[in-house]
Design an enzyme around this catalytic site. Structure first.
Site, PDB file in Angstrom:
ATOM      1  N   TYR A  42      56.077  75.790  30.779  1.00 36.93           N
ATOM      2  CA  TYR A  42      57.594  75.819  30.549  1.00 36.93           C
ATOM      3  C   TYR A  42      58.278  75.056  31.314  1.00 36.93           C
ATOM      4  O   TYR A  42      57.374  74.510  32.592  1.00 36.93           O
ATOM      5  CB  TYR A  42      58.030  77.431  30.479  1.00 36.93           C
ATOM      6  CG  TYR A  42      57.843  77.969  32.071  1.00 36.93           C
ATOM      7  CD1 TYR A  42      58.831  77.883  33.031  1.00 36.93           C
ATOM      8  CD2 TYR A  42      56.642  78.636  32.326  1.00 36.93           C
ATOM      9  CE1 TYR A  42      58.384  78.234  34.438  1.00 36.93           C
ATOM     10  CE2 TYR A  42      56.628  79.284  33.501  1.00 36.93           C
ATOM     11  CZ  TYR A  42      57.432  79.005  34.486  1.00 36.93           C
ATOM     12  OH  TYR A  42      57.221  79.654  35.734  1.00 36.93           O
ATOM     13  N   CYS A  43      59.274  74.288  31.263  1.00 32.50           N
ATOM     14  CA  CYS A  43      60.070  73.542  32.125  1.00 32.50           C
ATOM     15  C   CYS A  43      61.608  73.724  32.034  1.00 32.50           C
ATOM     16  O   CYS A  43      61.838  74.927  31.352  1.00 32.50           O
ATOM     17  CB  CYS A  43      59.552  71.947  31.961  1.00 32.50           C
ATOM     18  SG  CYS A  43      60.014  71.465  30.208  1.00 32.50           S
ATOM     19  N   THR A  44      62.217  73.158  32.726  1.00 26.74           N
ATOM     20  CA  THR A  44      63.529  73.352  32.893  1.00 26.74           C
ATOM     21  C   THR A  44      64.425  73.225  31.476  1.00 26.74           C
ATOM     22  O   THR A  44      64.942  74.231  31.077  1.00 26.74           O
ATOM     23  CB  THR A  44      64.395  72.399  33.925  1.00 26.74           C
ATOM     24  OG1 THR A  44      63.753  72.538  35.223  1.00 26.74           O
ATOM     25  CG2 THR A  44      65.789  72.776  34.096  1.00 26.74           C
ATOM     26  N   GLY A  46      62.864  71.935  28.335  1.00 24.61           N
ATOM     27  CA  GLY A  46      62.204  71.708  27.389  1.00 24.61           C
ATOM     28  C   GLY A  46      61.327  70.430  27.029  1.00 24.61           C
ATOM     29  O   GLY A  46      60.456  70.118  26.331  1.00 24.61           O
ATOM     30  N   ILE A  71      63.666  76.717  30.304  1.00 26.10           N
ATOM     31  CA  ILE A  71      63.938  77.753  30.971  1.00 26.10           C
ATOM     32  C   ILE A  71      65.662  78.168  30.831  1.00 26.10           C
ATOM     33  O   ILE A  71      66.210  79.384  30.566  1.00 26.10           O
ATOM     34  CB  ILE A  71      64.076  77.954  32.375  1.00 26.10           C
ATOM     35  CG1 ILE A  71      62.353  77.879  32.664  1.00 26.10           C
ATOM     36  CG2 ILE A  71      64.420  78.835  33.160  1.00 26.10           C
ATOM     37  CD1 ILE A  71      61.600  79.157  32.029  1.00 26.10           C
TER      38      ILE A  71
END
Length: 188
Positions: A42-44, A46, A71
Site C-alpha cells: 500500500y502507499c499514500t 495508490g 490509504i
C-alpha cells in the site's frame, strides 16, 4: 506515524522501491533469499503501488496485490469502526497528516528537515520553529541554524520567504509597490 493493525511483518521492510526491487527477483532482500508467494503493498495515493504491481508482475511474481486508491481512499471510505488503520497518514501537502474521513491530523512539519513532528517533538528543547526539531537538531550546524533563523525572521516580517519583491521582475523591484500591508518605497 501510520500502519495497519495486525499486518504480517514477515519480510516487511520499509525501504524505497528501488532499494528492494532491483532488476532481478534474486536481488530481493526477503529473509533467507526466498521469493514470497504473495506480495501485498500500500502507499499514500495508490499510484506508486500500481507501478510497483506492474513491475513485479513483469518480473514473474504471480500474486501481487495493492490497495486501490491507496490509504487516502481507504481513510475516506472505510468508517473508523471498521478500519484496521492505526494512527495518522502522512500526506504531501500543508495538512502534513490526515485521519479517518481525511480530517486534518495533529502532526506539523519541521521546515528545517521536512519531517513530521508531533506534540511531544514541539515541546522538546530541540524544537525551534523554522529552525530545528528533535529529528534534525544534532545534524544541523550552528551556521545552518543561524541561516534558518534569518529565513524565519524574513518570513515573519514579510509573510513570504524572499520579501516583498518575490516574483517581481528585477527592473520593477522597489519602485513604490504595494505588497501586503506594507508600502515599499526605495529611498536611500
Amino acid at each position: 506515524m501510520e500502519c495497519f493493525a495486525k499486518r504480517s511483518r514477515h519480510g516487511e521492510q520499509k525501504r524505497s522501491f528501488q532499494e528492494n526491487f532491483m532488476d532481478e527477483k534474486e536481488k530481493l532482500n526477503f529473509g533467507k533469499g526466498q521469493i514470497p508467494r504473495r506480495v501485498a503493498m500500500y502507499c499514500t495515493g495508490g499510484i506508486r503501488c500500481e507501478k510497483a504491481t506492474s513491475f513485479l508482475m513483469s518480473k514473474g511474481f504471480e500474486e501481487v496485490y495493492h490497495l486501490e486508491g491507496g490509504i487516502l481512499k481507504y481513510l475516506e471510505e472505510v468508517p473508523p469502526s471498521e478500519s484496521l488503520w492505526e494512527g495518522e497518514c502522512f500526506v504531501f501537502d500543508k495538512r502534513v497528516s490526515v485521519e479517518h474521513g481525511l480530517k486534518q491530523g495533529t502532526y506539523k512539519l519541521c521546515y528545517a528537515c521536512k519531517k513530521p513532528v508531533n506534540d511531544a517533538d514541539v515541546l522538546s528543547a530541540e524544537w525551534e520553529y523554522g529552525v530545528s526539531c528533535p529529528h534534525c537538531y544534532t545534524a544541523k550546524s550552528e551556521e545552518e541554524k543561524a541561516r534558518a533563523r534569518a529565513r524565519q525572521r524574513q518570513f515573519e516580517m514579510w509573510g513570504v520567504v524572499g520579501g516583498p519583491d518575490k516574483g517581481v521582475p528585477p527592473s520593477q523591484r522597489g519602485k513604490n509597490q504595494k505588497s501586503g500591508p506594507f508600502h515599499i518605497s526605495r529611498s536611500l
